[in-house]
Design an enzyme around this catalytic site. Structure first.
Site, PDB file in Angstrom:
ATOM      1  N   PHE A 284       0.824  -1.215   0.000  1.00  0.00           N
ATOM      2  CA  PHE A 284       0.000   0.000   0.000  1.00  0.00           C
ATOM      3  C   PHE A 284       0.853   1.258   0.000  1.00  0.00           C
ATOM      4  O   PHE A 284       0.367   2.338  -0.317  1.00  0.00           O
ATOM      5  CB  PHE A 284      -0.951  -0.001   1.206  1.00  0.00           C
ATOM      6  CG  PHE A 284      -0.371   0.547   2.478  1.00  0.00           C
ATOM      7  CD1 PHE A 284       0.368  -0.249   3.322  1.00  0.00           C
ATOM      8  CD2 PHE A 284      -0.565   1.878   2.819  1.00  0.00           C
ATOM      9  CE1 PHE A 284       0.905   0.265   4.483  1.00  0.00           C
ATOM     10  CE2 PHE A 284      -0.029   2.395   3.987  1.00  0.00           C
ATOM     11  CZ  PHE A 284       0.714   1.584   4.820  1.00  0.00           C
ATOM     12  N   LYS A 285       2.131   1.123   0.338  1.00  0.00           N
ATOM     13  CA  LYS A 285       2.979   2.319   0.398  1.00  0.00           C
ATOM     14  C   LYS A 285       3.086   3.026  -0.954  1.00  0.00           C
ATOM     15  O   LYS A 285       3.336   4.221  -0.999  1.00  0.00           O
ATOM     16  CB  LYS A 285       4.339   1.955   0.965  1.00  0.00           C
ATOM     17  CG  LYS A 285       4.174   1.506   2.421  1.00  0.00           C
ATOM     18  CD  LYS A 285       5.427   1.359   3.173  1.00  0.00           C
ATOM     19  CE  LYS A 285       5.187   1.201   4.666  1.00  0.00           C
ATOM     20  NZ  LYS A 285       4.553  -0.077   5.049  1.00  0.00           N
ATOM     21  N   ASP A 286       2.846   2.287  -2.045  1.00  0.00           N
ATOM     22  CA  ASP A 286       2.850   2.931  -3.361  1.00  0.00           C
ATOM     23  C   ASP A 286       1.778   4.018  -3.481  1.00  0.00           C
ATOM     24  O   ASP A 286       1.974   4.991  -4.207  1.00  0.00           O
ATOM     25  CB  ASP A 286       2.588   1.896  -4.464  1.00  0.00           C
ATOM     26  CG  ASP A 286       3.765   0.951  -4.678  1.00  0.00           C
ATOM     27  OD1 ASP A 286       4.913   1.394  -4.586  1.00  0.00           O
ATOM     28  OD2 ASP A 286       3.511  -0.243  -4.952  1.00  0.00           O
TER      29      ASP A 286
ATOM     30  N   LEU B 293       3.493   6.972  -1.868  1.00  0.00           N
ATOM     31  CA  LEU B 293       4.821   7.356  -2.379  1.00  0.00           C
ATOM     32  C   LEU B 293       4.801   7.706  -3.859  1.00  0.00           C
ATOM     33  O   LEU B 293       5.587   8.544  -4.308  1.00  0.00           O
ATOM     34  CB  LEU B 293       5.840   6.267  -2.060  1.00  0.00           C
ATOM     35  CG  LEU B 293       6.278   6.344  -0.590  1.00  0.00           C
ATOM     36  CD1 LEU B 293       6.913   5.047  -0.130  1.00  0.00           C
ATOM     37  CD2 LEU B 293       7.247   7.505  -0.374  1.00  0.00           C
TER      38      LEU B 293
END
Ligand SMILES: *Cc1c(COP(=O)(O)O)cnc(C)c1O
Length: 465
Positions: A111-113, A116
């Protein structure tokens, strides 16, 4: 929109400056001076909008004065155009009341995409006029590193140095970082643990010589812009399940308290959130804090959910700030005491208020595996261990039967395929978009676990231009 520090004595900044700064100069974290409000009519008007349009409606007030709506839309189109699913964050139904919100369709499968990819666009936009070159230095135990590298690879005016502990990230995680060969990307494998790598990064940010030679920035979730991007999918999911006419609960696999804090912001903005469930693994400081007020750090126990193996959750300070009536001096005092004692107890009135919205659960490895198998057998879904911690917590808590419960699926199962295979007997295949990951050339520098060696390497690479 102006941004203020949770510790009350750093300068007030606009969105651009708060994004580039990361941490506030008084050691606090930046938060918006007020929570923007969305009325029931505003939320109703989100029905049927695609992800990018929803993102524009939700984030516009936070960037006001720095980006126009059209500029924000262009950045969102670029960021979310790289996702492999048209819905960006699709909802999947598991049974009559449990849903998964799949947040792993970005380039690096976590989920960090979602945050970011947008942050990479924002950095480029803000630095585009020339002038400063930004040096991003970070440490990663896996997911943040690849998502940050993927977000800034090949961009002008930005260099990234990412430290990872040699031999302690999975093959998939390492290759997702080290096969990115853009000249502005520097991977460093250090001889030591994640904590050693993290300590070196912190030391560099406080090192006068490094600070005068480099314009340093951070990409971990202390950066407000990351949290802002995550508010969007709470609105996107809730509207699809009947908001504003119907309440929705969310269960969030939690480490640094960033993702679930974004859900809190959505609630403060007016989204009808019935409950936010903070799901932890056996590293349960947040569960202890929210259930009994005991906020005390121990040592980290490694688990099958490494992205949640954390003792001190930086973003919890943002919640404490609101609970303390936004009294920065009070938070500065509490955090100083916590740094000294590694423990504090949450005052009773603050705890009562927090529990009006938050519930929590501690999920051990057996409960995690059971949830993984339940999703496979009842819901027809192979999920990752982090998502399974969230699902186990969602199923354990008693919530009105007519409220849908959405578990945030934070990683693709292929990213943690050994643990998934142990629980389900199924080895998830890597998605086609990572296809030849294991054939690609890797490039990284191996350095001893020695601060001076790491610093010298970074300074000499930057000097080489
Ligand atoms: C980072 C991460 C988490 C924890 O998110 P926080 O915002 O730190 O609470 C959970 N699951 C996965 C897969 C992650 O990468």
């Amino acid at each position: 929109m102006q941004y203020i520090s949770t510790r009350g004595s750093a300068p007030t900044l606009d969105f651009r400056a708060a994004t580039l700064a990361g941490l506030a100069s008084d050691g606090g974290l930046y938060v918006p001076a007020v929570w923007p409000q969305m009325s029931a009519a505003d939320i109703r008007a989100l029905a049927g909008l695609d992800y990018v349009e929803t993102a524009v409606r939700v984030m516009t007030p936070f960037v006001a004065g720095v980006l126009s709506e059209d500029e924000l839309r262009a950045l969102c189109q670029a960021a979310y155009g790289r996702f492999s699913h048209d819905a960006v964050t699709p909802l999947v139904q598991l049974d009559h009341r449990h849903w998964l919100l799949e947040l792993f369709h970005g380039p690096t499968l976590a989920f960090k995409d979602v945050a970011l990819q947008l942050l990479g666009q924002l950095f480029e936009k803000f630095l585009g006029g020339g002038g400063t070159d930004l040096t991003i230095v970070g440490a990663t135990s896996g997911d943040t590193g690849s998502a940050a590298i993927e977000a800034v690879a090949g961009r002008e005016h930005i260099r990234i140095f990412m430290l990872h502990p040699e031999g302690r990230v999975s093959d998939v995680q390492r290759r997702q970082m080290t096969t990115v060969l853009a000249p502005n990307v520097h991977n460093i494998a250090i001889d030591g643990s994640f904590d050693d790598a993290q300590a070196m990064v912190k030391r560099l940010f406080g090192d006068a010589e490094a600070r005068s030679a480099l314009t340093l920035s951070a990409v971990n979730s202390i950066n407000w812009a990351r949290l802002m991007a995550q508010i969007v999918y709470y609105f996107y999911a809730a509207v699809r399940l009947g908001a504003p006419g119907r309440q929705v609960a969310f269960s969030v696999p939690t480490g640094n308290f960033g993702d679930v804090f974004a859900g809190y912001v959505a609630a403060r903005m007016g989204l009808p959130v019935a409950r936010l469930i903070v799901a932890t693994n056996v590293n349960d400081i947040l569960h202890r804090a929210l259930s009994s007020g005991d906020y005390s750090a121990g040592s980290v126990t490694p688990t099958a959910t490494p992205s949640m193996d954390i003792q001190v959750s930086s973003n919890f300070e943002r919640l404490l700030f609101d609970l303390a009536g936004r009294d920065g001096a009070a938070i500065a005092g509490m955090m100083d005491a916590f740094d000294r004692d590694r423990a504090m107890s949450i005052p009773a009135d603050m705890l009562t208020e927090a529990r009006g919205l938050f519930s929590s659960a501690r999920i051990d490895g057996d409960a995690m595996s059971l949830a993984l198998r339940w999703a496979q057998e009842k819901g027809g879904q192979i999920i990752d261990p982090h998502s399974a911690v969230g699902l186990a917590a969602a199923r354990a808590l008693e919530i009105d039967a007519d409220i849908p419960v959405v578990t945030l699926a934070t990683a693709h199962p292929a990213k943690f395929r050994d643990a998934v295979e142990r629980a389900t007997g199924v080895r998830p295949a890597l998605p086609a978009r990572l296809g030849n990951l294991f054939d690609r050339e890797e490039r990284y520098e191996r350095l001893p676990g020695d601060y001076d060696a790491v610093k010298a390497y970074i300074l000499s690479e930057v000097a080489r231009g």
